[in-house]
Design a protein around this motif. Structure first.
Motif, PDB file in Angstrom:
ATOM      1  N   UNK A 188      49.111  41.222  55.845  1.00  0.00           N
ATOM      2  CA  UNK A 188      49.166  42.690  55.750  1.00  0.00           C
ATOM      3  C   UNK A 188      50.440  43.202  56.429  1.00  0.00           C
ATOM      4  N   UNK A 189      51.111  44.128  55.788  1.00  0.00           N
ATOM      5  CA  UNK A 189      52.340  44.675  56.340  1.00  0.00           C
ATOM      6  C   UNK A 189      52.052  45.533  57.570  1.00  0.00           C
ATOM      7  N   UNK A 190      53.003  45.580  58.475  1.00  0.00           N
ATOM      8  CA  UNK A 190      52.822  46.340  59.710  1.00  0.00           C
ATOM      9  C   UNK A 190      52.992  47.832  59.473  1.00  0.00           C
ATOM     10  N   UNK A 191      52.426  48.625  60.377  1.00  0.00           N
ATOM     11  CA  UNK A 191      52.574  50.075  60.283  1.00  0.00           C
ATOM     12  C   UNK A 191      54.029  50.491  60.456  1.00  0.00           C
ATOM     13  N   UNK A 192      54.786  49.710  61.253  1.00  0.00           N
ATOM     14  CA  UNK A 192      56.208  50.025  61.420  1.00  0.00           C
ATOM     15  C   UNK A 192      56.948  49.951  60.090  1.00  0.00           C
ATOM     16  N   UNK A 193      56.597  48.953  59.268  1.00  0.00           N
ATOM     17  CA  UNK A 193      57.221  48.825  57.953  1.00  0.00           C
ATOM     18  C   UNK A 193      56.887  50.037  57.092  1.00  0.00           C
ATOM     19  N   UNK A 194      55.631  50.439  57.106  1.00  0.00           N
ATOM     20  CA  UNK A 194      55.225  51.586  56.300  1.00  0.00           C
ATOM     21  C   UNK A 194      55.906  52.874  56.767  1.00  0.00           C
ATOM     22  N   UNK A 195      56.023  53.058  58.074  1.00  0.00           N
ATOM     23  CA  UNK A 195      56.684  54.257  58.588  1.00  0.00           C
ATOM     24  C   UNK A 195      58.152  54.279  58.176  1.00  0.00           C
ATOM     25  N   UNK A 196      58.783  53.115  58.198  1.00  0.00           N
ATOM     26  CA  UNK A 196      60.184  53.033  57.809  1.00  0.00           C
ATOM     27  C   UNK A 196      60.360  53.297  56.317  1.00  0.00           C
ATOM     28  N   UNK A 197      59.455  52.759  55.504  1.00  0.00           N
ATOM     29  CA  UNK A 197      59.507  53.011  54.063  1.00  0.00           C
ATOM     30  C   UNK A 197      59.291  54.498  53.781  1.00  0.00           C
ATOM     31  N   UNK A 198      58.372  55.105  54.528  1.00  0.00           N
ATOM     32  CA  UNK A 198      58.145  56.548  54.366  1.00  0.00           C
ATOM     33  C   UNK A 198      59.415  57.334  54.651  1.00  0.00           C
ATOM     34  N   UNK A 199      60.141  56.929  55.678  1.00  0.00           N
ATOM     35  CA  UNK A 199      61.402  57.609  55.994  1.00  0.00           C
ATOM     36  C   UNK A 199      62.404  57.463  54.853  1.00  0.00           C
ATOM     37  N   UNK A 200      62.467  56.263  54.274  1.00  0.00           N
ATOM     38  CA  UNK A 200      63.389  56.041  53.157  1.00  0.00           C
ATOM     39  C   UNK A 200      63.014  56.898  51.952  1.00  0.00           C
ATOM     40  N   UNK A 201      61.728  56.984  51.681  1.00  0.00           N
ATOM     41  CA  UNK A 201      61.262  57.802  50.562  1.00  0.00           C
ATOM     42  C   UNK A 201      61.566  59.275  50.836  1.00  0.00           C
ATOM     43  N   UNK A 202      61.356  59.704  52.071  1.00  0.00           N
ATOM     44  CA  UNK A 202      61.624  61.102  52.428  1.00  0.00           C
ATOM     45  C   UNK A 202      63.078  61.469  52.148  1.00  0.00           C
ATOM     46  N   UNK A 203      63.978  60.508  52.362  1.00  0.00           N
ATOM     47  CA  UNK A 203      65.394  60.786  52.131  1.00  0.00           C
ATOM     48  C   UNK A 203      65.703  61.038  50.662  1.00  0.00           C
ATOM     49  N   UNK A 204      64.849  60.539  49.775  1.00  0.00           N
ATOM     50  CA  UNK A 204      65.047  60.769  48.339  1.00  0.00           C
ATOM     51  C   UNK A 204      64.670  62.193  47.927  1.00  0.00           C
ATOM     52  N   UNK A 205      63.815  62.825  48.719  1.00  0.00           N
ATOM     53  CA  UNK A 205      63.263  64.117  48.331  1.00  0.00           C
ATOM     54  C   UNK A 205      63.705  65.261  49.235  1.00  0.00           C
ATOM     55  N   UNK A 206      64.834  65.085  49.895  1.00  0.00           N
ATOM     56  CA  UNK A 206      65.344  66.145  50.762  1.00  0.00           C
ATOM     57  C   UNK A 206      65.572  67.422  49.948  1.00  0.00           C
ATOM     58  N   UNK A 207      65.030  68.524  50.443  1.00  0.00           N
ATOM     59  CA  UNK A 207      65.187  69.845  49.814  1.00  0.00           C
ATOM     60  C   UNK A 207      64.502  69.955  48.460  1.00  0.00           C
ATOM     61  N   UNK A 208      63.593  69.043  48.129  1.00  0.00           N
ATOM     62  CA  UNK A 208      62.879  69.160  46.859  1.00  0.00           C
ATOM     63  C   UNK A 208      61.979  70.393  46.869  1.00  0.00           C
ATOM     64  N   UNK A 209      61.994  71.124  45.778  1.00  0.00           N
ATOM     65  CA  UNK A 209      61.134  72.309  45.657  1.00  0.00           C
ATOM     66  C   UNK A 209      60.316  72.259  44.373  1.00  0.00           C
ATOM     67  N   UNK A 210      60.163  71.053  43.821  1.00  0.00           N
ATOM     68  CA  UNK A 210      59.464  70.904  42.547  1.00  0.00           C
ATOM     69  C   UNK A 210      58.007  70.480  42.715  1.00  0.00           C
ATOM     70  N   UNK A 211      57.579  70.309  43.974  1.00  0.00           N
ATOM     71  CA  UNK A 211      56.218  69.822  44.201  1.00  0.00           C
ATOM     72  C   UNK A 211      56.123  68.313  44.277  1.00  0.00           C
ATOM     73  N   UNK A 212      57.275  67.639  44.205  1.00  0.00           N
ATOM     74  CA  UNK A 212      57.305  66.182  44.301  1.00  0.00           C
ATOM     75  C   UNK A 212      57.969  65.755  45.615  1.00  0.00           C
TER      76      UNK A 212
END
Length: 217
Positions: free
Chosen positions: A1-25
């Motif tokens: 099972x992957x660690x929570x640290x990995x998931x938190x880091x992946x979440x940060x990477x995903x967040x960077x894709x959606x900076x300033x998104x206003x489309x509901x995604x």
């Protein structure tokens, strides 16, 4: 099972894709889908790592938002975090079956896919689903409602993606269909309430639009 640290880091990477998104995604949508998928998995089962990764990355290459090919954003993020090739393939397989595509929509062929698809669809209905629909409609320059414009039925994938109808029509072309398209019993129970809420919203919308309910004036 992957660690929570990995998931938190992946979440940060995903967040960077959606900076300033206003489309509901935005990243908040991603977090809600992830949390719903984890909740469904607790009852329905399935590989938790595949489910969590696919939930976090399900919009990373969404055709409405990105011009990527072969799920390159999702792949790149998983490679950066040392996810095995076999797990990458399993996650991409799940993501490839999530989207609504009109009459060409498919039911996922894995339990993990069913759960992630359900979690994504649950966030498209109910109060938040209503808000997201109007956010996306505004972002896309679509009218809120036009009494002269009727919703379309039985659209193919290409017709659905090229459709530029009103946000209210989108309820009939997708959102009100999702309750009966849920895969898991857990999601079906949640969808009933959210579906009823949307029906109530539409009734109120039409009452206010046409002035048939003036009791609050």
């Amino acid at each position: 099972m992957l660690s929570e640290d990995v998931y938190h880091s992946i979440m940060d990477d995903v967040a960077s894709l959606f900076v300033n998104d206003s489309s509901g995604h935005d990243i908040h949508h991603t977090k809600r889908v992830h949390d719903s998928a984890v909740t469904i998995q607790a009852t329905e089962g399935g590989d938790i790592d595949i489910i969590r990764l696919a939930s976090l990355l399900h919009d990373a290459d969404d055709r409405k938002l990105f011009a990527t090919e072969n799920y390159s954003n999702a792949r790149s993020i998983m490679v950066d975090h040392g996810i095995s090739k076999d797990m990458q393939d399993a996650v991409i397989h799940v993501i490839s079956q999530v989207s609504f595509k009109g009459k060409d929509t498919i039911a996922p062929d894995t339990l993990e896919g069913m759960i992630v698809q359900d979690a994504d669809r649950l966030d498209a209905i109910g109060a938040i689903g209503i808000g997201r629909a109007f956010a996306y409609g505004g972002k896309a320059g679509r009218a809120m409602y036009d009494p002269k414009e009727h919703h379309k039925e039985g659209m193919s994938e290409s017709e659905y993606y090229s459709n530029e109808g009103t946000t209210i029509n989108h309820f009939y072309e997708k959102l009100l269909l999702l309750k009966d398209m849920m895969n898991t019993e857990t999601a079906k129970r949640v969808a009933k309430h959210r579906h009823s809420f949307m029906e109530g919203f539409l009734k109120e919308f039409y009452d206010e639009w046409y002035g048939t309910n003036q009791t609050n004036l």
